[in-house]
Design a protein around this motif. Structure first.
Motif, PDB file in Angstrom:
ATOM      1  N   ALA A 260       0.940  -0.928  -0.631  1.00 27.33           N
ATOM      2  CA  ALA A 260       0.177  -0.455   0.146  1.00 27.33           C
ATOM      3  C   ALA A 260       0.177   1.508   0.004  1.00 27.33           C
ATOM      4  O   ALA A 260       1.744   1.198   0.660  1.00 27.33           O
ATOM      5  CB  ALA A 260      -0.807  -0.267   1.304  1.00 27.33           C
ATOM      6  N   PRO A 261       0.349   2.527  -0.676  1.00 27.79           N
ATOM      7  CA  PRO A 261       1.323   3.451  -1.194  1.00 27.79           C
ATOM      8  C   PRO A 261       1.368   3.964   1.715  1.00 27.79           C
ATOM      9  O   PRO A 261       2.090   4.612   1.312  1.00 27.79           O
ATOM     10  CB  PRO A 261       0.574   4.856  -1.024  1.00 27.79           C
ATOM     11  N   GLU A 262       0.400   4.134   2.064  1.00 26.53           N
ATOM     12  CA  GLU A 262       0.928   4.007   3.266  1.00 26.53           C
ATOM     13  C   GLU A 262       2.265   3.119   3.785  1.00 26.53           C
ATOM     14  O   GLU A 262       2.569   4.277   4.785  1.00 26.53           O
ATOM     15  CB  GLU A 262      -0.563   3.469   4.650  1.00 26.53           C
ATOM     16  N   ALA A 263       2.130   2.274   2.829  1.00 26.07           N
ATOM     17  CA  ALA A 263       3.813   1.736   3.848  1.00 26.07           C
ATOM     18  C   ALA A 263       5.030   1.886   3.287  1.00 26.07           C
ATOM     19  O   ALA A 263       6.035   1.917   2.859  1.00 26.07           O
ATOM     20  CB  ALA A 263       3.333  -0.093   3.470  1.00 26.07           C
ATOM     21  N   GLY A 264       5.262   3.515   2.417  1.00 24.16           N
ATOM     22  CA  GLY A 264       6.091   3.302   2.169  1.00 24.16           C
ATOM     23  C   GLY A 264       7.907   4.456   2.977  1.00 24.16           C
ATOM     24  O   GLY A 264       8.572   4.663   2.365  1.00 24.16           O
ATOM     25  N   TRP A 265       7.018   4.788   3.956  1.00 24.25           N
ATOM     26  CA  TRP A 265       8.008   4.566   5.341  1.00 24.25           C
ATOM     27  C   TRP A 265       8.276   3.189   5.467  1.00 24.25           C
ATOM     28  O   TRP A 265       9.522   2.980   6.863  1.00 24.25           O
ATOM     29  CB  TRP A 265       7.600   5.631   6.119  1.00 24.25           C
ATOM     30  N   ILE A 266       8.464   1.948   5.362  1.00 26.94           N
ATOM     31  CA  ILE A 266       9.462   1.297   5.568  1.00 26.94           C
ATOM     32  C   ILE A 266      10.130   0.088   4.888  1.00 26.94           C
ATOM     33  O   ILE A 266       9.179  -0.103   3.146  1.00 26.94           O
ATOM     34  CB  ILE A 266       8.085   0.027   6.603  1.00 26.94           C
ATOM     35  N   THR A 267      11.799  -0.196   4.290  1.00 27.26           N
ATOM     36  CA  THR A 267      12.513  -1.116   3.941  1.00 27.26           C
ATOM     37  C   THR A 267      13.119  -1.889   4.707  1.00 27.26           C
ATOM     38  O   THR A 267      13.659  -1.376   5.521  1.00 27.26           O
ATOM     39  CB  THR A 267      12.315   0.345   3.060  1.00 27.26           C
ATOM     40  N   GLY A 268      13.539  -3.049   4.103  1.00 27.59           N
ATOM     41  CA  GLY A 268      14.616  -3.487   4.563  1.00 27.59           C
ATOM     42  C   GLY A 268      14.453  -4.439   5.445  1.00 27.59           C
ATOM     43  O   GLY A 268      14.990  -4.946   6.233  1.00 27.59           O
ATOM     44  N   GLN A 269      13.096  -4.263   5.551  1.00 27.37           N
ATOM     45  CA  GLN A 269      11.880  -5.229   7.024  1.00 27.37           C
ATOM     46  C   GLN A 269      11.698  -6.330   6.262  1.00 27.37           C
ATOM     47  O   GLN A 269      11.655  -7.139   5.716  1.00 27.37           O
ATOM     48  CB  GLN A 269      11.322  -4.562   7.767  1.00 27.37           C
ATOM     49  N   VAL A 270      12.251  -7.392   7.730  1.00 24.02           N
ATOM     50  CA  VAL A 270      10.867  -8.952   7.741  1.00 24.02           C
ATOM     51  C   VAL A 270      10.181  -9.121   8.494  1.00 24.02           C
ATOM     52  O   VAL A 270      10.505  -8.495   9.831  1.00 24.02           O
ATOM     53  CB  VAL A 270      12.515  -9.613   8.128  1.00 24.02           C
ATOM     54  N   ILE A 271       8.965  -9.248   8.457  1.00 25.73           N
ATOM     55  CA  ILE A 271       8.090  -8.321   9.120  1.00 25.73           C
ATOM     56  C   ILE A 271       7.292 -10.362   9.522  1.00 25.73           C
ATOM     57  O   ILE A 271       7.152 -10.832   8.456  1.00 25.73           O
ATOM     58  CB  ILE A 271       7.193  -7.938   8.017  1.00 25.73           C
ATOM     59  N   GLY A 272       7.023  -9.657  10.303  1.00 23.98           N
ATOM     60  CA  GLY A 272       6.583 -10.984  11.615  1.00 23.98           C
ATOM     61  C   GLY A 272       5.304 -11.313  11.095  1.00 23.98           C
ATOM     62  O   GLY A 272       4.557 -11.298  10.348  1.00 23.98           O
ATOM     63  N   ALA A 273       4.494 -13.044  10.217  1.00 28.36           N
ATOM     64  CA  ALA A 273       3.693 -13.100   9.511  1.00 28.36           C
ATOM     65  C   ALA A 273       3.443 -14.709   9.455  1.00 28.36           C
ATOM     66  O   ALA A 273       3.068 -15.485   8.693  1.00 28.36           O
ATOM     67  CB  ALA A 273       3.812 -13.009   7.489  1.00 28.36           C
ATOM     68  N   ASN A 274       2.978 -15.033  11.221  1.00 23.16           N
ATOM     69  CA  ASN A 274       3.542 -16.410  11.399  1.00 23.16           C
ATOM     70  C   ASN A 274       2.951 -16.464  13.095  1.00 23.16           C
ATOM     71  O   ASN A 274       2.463 -17.171  13.129  1.00 23.16           O
ATOM     72  CB  ASN A 274       4.845 -16.619  12.279  1.00 23.16           C
ATOM     73  N   GLY A 275       1.196 -15.493  12.819  1.00 23.58           N
ATOM     74  CA  GLY A 275       1.165 -15.784  14.299  1.00 23.58           C
ATOM     75  C   GLY A 275       1.538 -15.297  16.025  1.00 23.58           C
ATOM     76  O   GLY A 275       1.225 -16.303  16.977  1.00 23.58           O
ATOM     77  N   GLY A 276       2.819 -14.639  15.670  1.00 26.33           N
ATOM     78  CA  GLY A 276       3.988 -15.161  16.951  1.00 26.33           C
ATOM     79  C   GLY A 276       4.431 -15.854  16.622  1.00 26.33           C
ATOM     80  O   GLY A 276       5.020 -15.993  18.308  1.00 26.33           O
ATOM     81  N   GLY A 277       4.848 -16.779  15.851  1.00 18.98           N
ATOM     82  CA  GLY A 277       5.457 -18.259  16.637  1.00 18.98           C
ATOM     83  C   GLY A 277       6.853 -17.598  16.233  1.00 18.98           C
ATOM     84  O   GLY A 277       8.067 -17.601  17.732  1.00 18.98           O
ATOM     85  N   VAL A 278       7.299 -16.435  15.901  1.00 24.87           N
ATOM     86  CA  VAL A 278       8.256 -15.844  15.767  1.00 24.87           C
ATOM     87  C   VAL A 278       8.477 -14.102  16.107  1.00 24.87           C
ATOM     88  O   VAL A 278       8.026 -14.092  15.997  1.00 24.87           O
ATOM     89  CB  VAL A 278       9.650 -16.077  14.439  1.00 24.87           C
ATOM     90  N   MET A 279       9.072 -13.533  17.294  1.00 26.08           N
ATOM     91  CA  MET A 279       8.880 -12.481  17.453  1.00 26.08           C
ATOM     92  C   MET A 279      10.346 -11.606  17.437  1.00 26.08           C
ATOM     93  O   MET A 279      10.827 -12.086  18.450  1.00 26.08           O
ATOM     94  CB  MET A 279       8.060 -12.405  19.144  1.00 26.08           C
ATOM     95  N   THR A 280      10.056 -11.042  16.592  1.00 29.57           N
ATOM     96  CA  THR A 280      11.377 -10.076  16.057  1.00 29.57           C
ATOM     97  C   THR A 280      11.124  -8.888  16.671  1.00 29.57           C
ATOM     98  O   THR A 280      10.600  -7.705  17.003  1.00 29.57           O
ATOM     99  CB  THR A 280      11.870  -9.974  15.124  1.00 29.57           C
TER     100      THR A 280
END
Length: 282
Positions: A260-280
């Motif tokens: 989305a356009p609103e995500a324009g200030w986030i880059t170079g990240q690994v975003i959690g998509a695992n229900g909290g199985g790994v919290m970083t």
């Protein structure tokens, strides 16, 4: 249906089934035209079905791109197929690129073969590099582009039997950070790290490995099943896995947020998509 990416082009690798198909559906629902990449003839019918459903439901174009992106010529062929269908008035632009295609190839230490690792690396790490590289001339010049690499929870948890998979997905996460810097004037570049998903991904895995999954799923707070909300077959399957797998649309939704356009200030990240199985901590 109109949306924040209305009329833009999204290219998705490995999109005939599973998460790739869900990603194509999700982005199309937001108004994007989609290129559905797949490799084998066995996937043609599934890819056609996804494309037909998308065009019928969302009033966007869905183009099939059969090519093996692990070959030297495959990445460029993928971009050329997209270009041949979506050039208008001499202009062609790739707004969104999702590097989703991947293979697991589980094997315990002591039995990993050279060919298994080579094939896993070719699809999970090398192909995204060269697909992204082939796309560079057609990315936006105003930082509005979005590149999302589909990694895995296994890169963070030291998961059994995953030297090939976790190792090559870890390489993809490392390249994500490099590309975030090198392509900053064109696009944001992020990764997601899904865990178990509702794709039948566990059906062919050894029982010894499935037993080890239990404790890890059990630690994911959102993997607890919900009576009256989750389907009975999901609740039943979760008993043997320590928790439910993610619905594909849940993971696709996270990718949608990053596009989305609103995500324009986030880059170079690994975003959690695992229900909290790994919290970083980012």
């Amino acid at each position: 249906m109109s949306g924040p990416i209305q009329g833009k082009l999204a290219i998705i690798t490995g999109a005939s089934r599973g998460l790739g198909a869900a990603l194509a559906q999700h982005l199309a629902a937001k108004g994007a035209h989609v290129v559905i990449n797949y490799a084998s003839d066995d996937s043609t019918d599934a890819a056609k079905a996804v494309a037909s459903e998308i065009e019928a439901k969302h009033n966007v174009r869905a183009v099939l791109a059969q090519c093996d992106i692990t070959t030297q010529e495959g990445p460029q062929k993928l971009i050329e197929i997209a270009k041949s269908h979506f050039t208008s008035n001499g202009q062609f632009q790739i707004a969104i690129l999702i590097n989703n295609a991947g293979v697991v190839n589980p094997a315990p230490m002591g039995s990993v073969t050279f060919d298994e690792f080579d094939k896993t690396f070719a699809l999970n790490a090398r192909a995204p590099l060269f697909v992204t590289q082939a796309a560079i001339p057609y990315l936006p010049k105003d930082r509005s582009g979005r590149i999302v690499n589909v990694s895995s929870i296994t890169t963070s948890m030291g998961f059994w039997w995953q030297s090939c998979y976790a190792g090559t997905k870890g390489a993809l996460e490392a390249m994500t950070r490099v590309w975030a810097r090198e392509l900053a004037e064109h696009a944001t570049v992020n990764s997601i790290n899904p865990g178990a998903m509702l794709t039948g991904m566990y059906s062919g895995l050894p029982q010894e490995m499935l037993e080890k999954v239990w404790s890890l799923n059990y630690m994911a707070p959102l993997a607890r099943t919900r009576e009256g909300i989750d389907k009975p077959e999901i609740i039943d399957a979760a008993k043997g896995l320590g928790g439910r797998p993610a619905y594909l649309e849940e993971v696709a939704g996270i990718v949608g947020l990053l596009c989305a356009p609103e995500a324009g200030w986030i880059t170079g990240q690994v975003i959690g998509a695992n229900g909290g199985g790994v919290m970083t901590k980012g």
